[in-house]
Design an enzyme around this catalytic site. Structure first.
Site, mmCIF file in Angstrom:
data_model
loop_
_atom_site.group_PDB
_atom_site.id
_atom_site.type_symbol
_atom_site.label_atom_id
_atom_site.label_comp_id
_atom_site.label_asym_id
_atom_site.label_seq_id
_atom_site.Cartn_x
_atom_site.Cartn_y
_atom_site.Cartn_z
ATOM 1 N N ILE A 1 18.045 90.623 -11.556
ATOM 2 C CA ILE A 1 17.583 89.274 -11.859
ATOM 3 C C ILE A 1 16.551 88.818 -10.831
ATOM 4 O O ILE A 1 16.836 88.749 -9.633
ATOM 5 C CB ILE A 1 18.761 88.276 -11.887
ATOM 6 C CG1 ILE A 1 19.836 88.732 -12.892
ATOM 7 C CG2 ILE A 1 18.255 86.872 -12.218
ATOM 8 C CD1 ILE A 1 19.344 88.883 -14.307
ATOM 9 N N LYS A 2 15.355 88.497 -11.329
ATOM 10 C CA LYS A 2 14.313 87.958 -10.458
ATOM 11 C C LYS A 2 14.466 86.447 -10.368
ATOM 12 O O LYS A 2 14.538 85.755 -11.389
ATOM 13 C CB LYS A 2 12.916 88.293 -10.995
ATOM 14 C CG LYS A 2 12.467 89.699 -10.697
ATOM 15 C CD LYS A 2 11.063 89.957 -11.204
ATOM 16 C CE LYS A 2 10.007 89.420 -10.272
ATOM 17 N NZ LYS A 2 8.641 89.804 -10.709
ATOM 18 N N LEU A 3 14.510 85.972 -9.140
ATOM 19 C CA LEU A 3 14.680 84.548 -8.875
ATOM 20 C C LEU A 3 13.553 84.064 -7.968
ATOM 21 O O LEU A 3 13.123 84.794 -7.067
ATOM 22 C CB LEU A 3 16.020 84.292 -8.175
ATOM 23 C CG LEU A 3 17.280 84.715 -8.929
ATOM 24 C CD1 LEU A 3 18.466 84.780 -7.979
ATOM 25 C CD2 LEU A 3 17.557 83.736 -10.066
ATOM 26 N N ALA B 1 14.003 91.488 -14.320
ATOM 27 C CA ALA B 1 13.698 90.523 -15.376
ATOM 28 C C ALA B 1 13.861 89.124 -14.791
ATOM 29 O O ALA B 1 14.889 88.825 -14.173
ATOM 30 C CB ALA B 1 14.630 90.725 -16.568
#
Length: 214
Positions: free
Chosen positions: A82-84, A56
């Protein structure tokens, strides 16, 4: 090799999951927007279908904003990754979240050196975008091969997710190169299952069966 499905369409996720080949899901703000639903609601439903990593993405561009969003997202389910973005602020956030034991997927990778920086910062996954590189006449799969070599040379455990997959050949080459994951649109997953000779073989079997005395 693991297959993730690259979509926020819950119907597509359910159908692909029923095939027994989906190990995880990747989403992004564009995919969520297409669903027309609240972000948290979509993510919650996805986690109820697939028991695997669910990427996400944050939308903040600064370190503090990314961390704030990430800490809210991981409250939804333990499988949230966590997509960064691959930026200097994204790298800082990757380091911080790694220190907190939160898994990260550094996205929008377009060079081996970006992937190396992300791995050094503690990324759980890196996502090179092969289709977009191909679109500008660069060698998307060549970049993946270079990342694989670098990670193997130095023992990085960061997993490579081949993203921006456009066709079955991208998936085949990902497997041959040794990428850990390919994140694949629903339509391409369906293409992987099909072959004209399979269809012809089934047709022939059925025709022959009709000739068997009943």
């Amino acid at each position: 090799m693991k297959f993730f499905i690259d979509t926020a369409d819950v119907k597509e996720i359910r159908e692909a999951h029923e095939l027994g080949v989906v190990d995880g899901v990747t989403t992004n703000p564009s995919l969520i927007a297409k669903s027309g639903r609240k972000f948290a609601d979509v993510i919650k439903e996805i986690t109820s279908i697939v028991d695997g990593p669910i990427s996400a993405e944050v939308v903040a561009l600064d370190h503090d904003g990314m961390i704030k969003e990430a800490e809210e997202l991981v409250k939804i389910h333990p499988n949230i990754v966590i997509k960064l973005p691959m930026t200097t602020e994204g790298l800082k956030a990757t380091k911080t979240l790694h220190g907190e034991g939160i898994k990260t997927n550094v996205t929008l990778i377009f060079s081996p050196m970006q992937a190396l920086l992300a791995a050094k910062a503690g990324a759980s996954y890196v996502s090179p975008f092969v289709g977009r590189l191909d679109d500008i006449s660069q060698d998307g799969m060549g970049i993946v091969e270079e990342i694989r070599t670098i990670f193997d040379n130095y023992g990085y455990t960061t997993e490579i997710i081949v993203a921006s997959v456009r066709n079955p050949v991208h998936v085949l080459n990902s497997a041959l190169i040794g990428a850990d994951v390919a994140t694949i649109p629903y339509s391409v997953i369906m293409q992987l299952a099909k072959h004209p000779l399979t269809d012809a073989g089934i047709k022939k079997f059925l025709e022959d069966w009709e000739k068997v005395p009943k």
